[in-house]
Design an enzyme around this catalytic site. Structure first.
Site, PDB file in Angstrom:
ATOM      1  N   ARG A  55       0.807  -1.244  -0.089  1.00 40.80           N
ATOM      2  CA  ARG A  55       0.003   0.118  -0.152  1.00 40.80           C
ATOM      3  C   ARG A  55       0.961   1.128  -0.014  1.00 40.80           C
ATOM      4  O   ARG A  55       2.203   1.145   0.134  1.00 40.80           O
ATOM      5  CB  ARG A  55      -0.911   0.038   1.277  1.00 40.80           C
ATOM      6  CG  ARG A  55      -0.375  -0.297   2.501  1.00 40.80           C
ATOM      7  CD  ARG A  55      -1.035   0.417   3.717  1.00 40.80           C
ATOM      8  NE  ARG A  55      -0.694   1.855   3.483  1.00 40.80           N
ATOM      9  CZ  ARG A  55       0.029   2.639   3.797  1.00 40.80           C
ATOM     10  NH1 ARG A  55       1.285   1.923   4.188  1.00 40.80           N
ATOM     11  NH2 ARG A  55       0.021   3.836   3.411  1.00 40.80           N
ATOM     12  N   GLY A  56       0.212   2.463  -0.126  1.00 39.47           N
ATOM     13  CA  GLY A  56       0.843   3.681  -0.294  1.00 39.47           C
ATOM     14  C   GLY A  56       1.252   3.701  -1.979  1.00 39.47           C
ATOM     15  O   GLY A  56       1.697   2.672  -2.466  1.00 39.47           O
ATOM     16  N   ARG A  88      -6.441  -1.413  -7.750  1.00 40.23           N
ATOM     17  CA  ARG A  88      -7.025  -0.185  -7.112  1.00 40.23           C
ATOM     18  C   ARG A  88      -7.168   1.122  -7.749  1.00 40.23           C
ATOM     19  O   ARG A  88      -6.230   1.280  -8.568  1.00 40.23           O
ATOM     20  CB  ARG A  88      -6.051   0.068  -5.821  1.00 40.23           C
ATOM     21  CG  ARG A  88      -6.278  -0.830  -4.519  1.00 40.23           C
ATOM     22  CD  ARG A  88      -5.404  -0.299  -3.280  1.00 40.23           C
ATOM     23  NE  ARG A  88      -6.068   0.607  -2.458  1.00 40.23           N
ATOM     24  CZ  ARG A  88      -5.780   1.084  -1.304  1.00 40.23           C
ATOM     25  NH1 ARG A  88      -4.366   1.057  -1.072  1.00 40.23           N
ATOM     26  NH2 ARG A  88      -6.346   2.016  -0.593  1.00 40.23           N
ATOM     27  N   CYS A 116      -1.933   9.511   7.739  1.00 46.65           N
ATOM     28  CA  CYS A 116      -1.731   8.311   6.871  1.00 46.65           C
ATOM     29  C   CYS A 116      -0.415   7.818   6.959  1.00 46.65           C
ATOM     30  O   CYS A 116       0.289   8.131   8.294  1.00 46.65           O
ATOM     31  CB  CYS A 116      -2.453   8.248   5.792  1.00 46.65           C
ATOM     32  SG  CYS A 116      -2.602   6.618   4.850  1.00 46.65           S
ATOM     33  N   SER A 139       2.707   8.018   4.295  1.00 46.43           N
ATOM     34  CA  SER A 139       3.221   8.512   2.960  1.00 46.43           C
ATOM     35  C   SER A 139       4.528   8.350   3.236  1.00 46.43           C
ATOM     36  O   SER A 139       5.330   9.244   3.945  1.00 46.43           O
ATOM     37  CB  SER A 139       2.640   9.858   2.682  1.00 46.43           C
ATOM     38  OG  SER A 139       3.600  10.487   1.666  1.00 46.43           O
ATOM     39  N   ALA A 171       6.657   9.705   0.918  1.00 47.71           N
ATOM     40  CA  ALA A 171       7.421  11.055   0.513  1.00 47.71           C
ATOM     41  C   ALA A 171       7.131  11.991   1.637  1.00 47.71           C
ATOM     42  O   ALA A 171       8.107  12.610   1.967  1.00 47.71           O
ATOM     43  CB  ALA A 171       6.640  11.297  -0.491  1.00 47.71           C
ATOM     44  N   ASP A 190      -2.195  10.474  -3.713  1.00 40.72           N
ATOM     45  CA  ASP A 190      -2.355   9.151  -4.612  1.00 40.72           C
ATOM     46  C   ASP A 190      -2.538   9.760  -5.948  1.00 40.72           C
ATOM     47  O   ASP A 190      -1.987   8.979  -6.894  1.00 40.72           O
ATOM     48  CB  ASP A 190      -3.661   8.493  -4.123  1.00 40.72           C
ATOM     49  CG  ASP A 190      -3.289   7.533  -2.962  1.00 40.72           C
ATOM     50  OD1 ASP A 190      -3.052   8.051  -1.726  1.00 40.72           O
ATOM     51  OD2 ASP A 190      -3.080   6.444  -3.426  1.00 40.72           O
ATOM     52  N   LYS A 225      -5.481  10.073   1.325  1.00 43.74           N
ATOM     53  CA  LYS A 225      -6.209   9.294   2.439  1.00 43.74           C
ATOM     54  C   LYS A 225      -7.216  10.239   2.974  1.00 43.74           C
ATOM     55  O   LYS A 225      -7.324  11.375   3.350  1.00 43.74           O
ATOM     56  CB  LYS A 225      -5.338   8.779   3.478  1.00 43.74           C
ATOM     57  CG  LYS A 225      -5.878   7.932   4.557  1.00 43.74           C
ATOM     58  CD  LYS A 225      -6.534   6.942   4.199  1.00 43.74           C
ATOM     59  CE  LYS A 225      -5.845   5.864   3.241  1.00 43.74           C
ATOM     60  NZ  LYS A 225      -6.598   4.871   2.604  1.00 43.74           N
ATOM     61  N   LYS A 234       2.567  10.979  -9.666  1.00 48.80           N
ATOM     62  CA  LYS A 234       1.262  11.020  -9.198  1.00 48.80           C
ATOM     63  C   LYS A 234       0.253  12.057  -9.683  1.00 48.80           C
ATOM     64  O   LYS A 234      -0.749  12.338  -9.122  1.00 48.80           O
ATOM     65  CB  LYS A 234       1.452  11.162  -7.408  1.00 48.80           C
ATOM     66  CG  LYS A 234       2.259   9.823  -6.931  1.00 48.80           C
ATOM     67  CD  LYS A 234       2.415  10.027  -5.529  1.00 48.80           C
ATOM     68  CE  LYS A 234       3.158   8.953  -5.115  1.00 48.80           C
ATOM     69  NZ  LYS A 234       3.723   9.051  -3.982  1.00 48.80           N
TER      70      LYS A 234
END
Ligand code: RUB
Length: 311
Positions: free
Chosen positions: A19-20, A62, A130, A132, A134, A199, A210, A235
């Site tokens: 995830r991420g 996803r 969340c 991340s 980055a 995202d 998120k 992104k």
């Protein structure tokens, strides 16, 4: 030719074991690398068909992180435009381009850390949400430069990715406080900067991240706290230039509460939300620090190949 590893990675992305947005993109690139190295196709056409099929499986895992289709489409674009006609050459090109994507992606996170850290001051309290890589890199980088900072991290219900964040930061020795998501506004007056990941970033500079991110941005705006987004250029969402809307993933209600205990009640589990550009002060990318309004330029420069003659 086998899709076994590709399907396994796709399932691990769906279940959020992987995830991420950054990790999702790198694992998709790695899956295409493995697919190419295991492929026994002896004709260029059948190799490419298999690769496209593998790409489709990965992309469908996803919906909200554009890093996933961007990674897959980039690799396919480079392979399809390589002019190679032999399956062996196409295989080698796929392997090399996938490796290059992964390396560049990791390098991008390092650069974001360095650039973003310049905007964190000694004594700052930084809020993040969340988990991340980055955003965390910006925080770690500022700490590594000797800045005396503190972090406040929210839990990110229902999957509690905030737990991963606080453990990761505490391991570095960074003073870190965990709060429930609903405590964000109550503590915002103690915060100097907010740093979150992304995202997807739309052509108008809106950031999809998120669920809960947009509330934090709103709260930061009200308290005049700077709000930064740390995100690699892959992104940015090319299709939003053509009017597409980023799909917000809705996950199983059971992640929020046991539906059996709430019969007749709708349980909604939106995984992401949209933060409008007006609430974002800066987006830190590996190509530089930009205002959200420059998103369209990034898309034009980085994704001309993806949009092509559809502009
Ligand atoms: C993760 C999330 C992260 C972004 C950016 O959501 O919202 O902030 O993906 O992460 P989930 P990174 O846990 O549902 O995947 O900076 O690591 O790419």
């Amino acid at each position: 030719m086998t899709l076994e590893y590709v399907s396994e990675v796709s399932e691990r992305i769906q279940s959020m074991e992987i995830r991420g947005a950054g990790k999702i993109a790198r694992s998709a690139a790695e899956a295409l690398r493995v697919f190419a190295s295991e492929s026994t196709a002896d004709e260029a056409q059948s190799f490419l068909e298999g690769l496209r099929e593998a790409g489709d499986v990965l992309i469908s895992s996803r919906p909200s992180a554009v890093s996933l289709p961007n990674a897959v489409k980039y690799i396919l674009y480079r392979v399809e435009n390589s002019k190679a006609t032999e399956s062996d050459d196409l295989r080698k090109i796929t392997i090399n381009v996938a490796k290059e994507f992964i390396e560049n992606s990791l390098e991008a996170v390092d650069k974001i850390g360095l650039y973003g850290a310049k905007r964190i001051d000694d004594g700052d309290t930084v809020m993040t949400h969340c988990n991340s890589s980055a955003a965390i890199e910006v925080i770690k980088s500022a700490w590594g430069e000797g800045k005396d900072i503190k972090v406040i991290a929210s839990e990110a219900r229902p999957r509690y990715q905030g737990y991963i964040t606080v453990r990761e930061l505490a391991k570095e020795g960074i003073p870190t406080t965990l709060i429930v998501d609903s405590a964000v506004r109550a503590v915002m007056k103690k915060v100097n900067k907010v740093v979150v990941g992304a995202d997807s970033i739309a052509a108008n500079g809106a950031v999809i991240n998120k669920i809960g991110t947009s509330q934090i941005a709103l709260s930061a705006q009200e308290a005049r706290v700077l709000f930064f987004v740390a995100a690699e250029t892959y992104k940015f969402h090319p299709e939003t230039c053509l009017g597409d809307i980023v799909e917000i993933e809705e996950r199983e209600p059971s992640e929020v509460a046991d539906p059996k205990e709430f019969e007749g009640i709708t349980i909604k589990n939106l995984a992401f939300d949209v933060t409008p550009p007006e609430y974002i002060d800066l987006i830190v990318t590996e190509k530089g620090v930009i205002p959200p309004q420059a998103a369209i330029m990034v898309i034009k420069e980085e994704f001309g190949w993806a949009v092509g003659d559809r502009w």
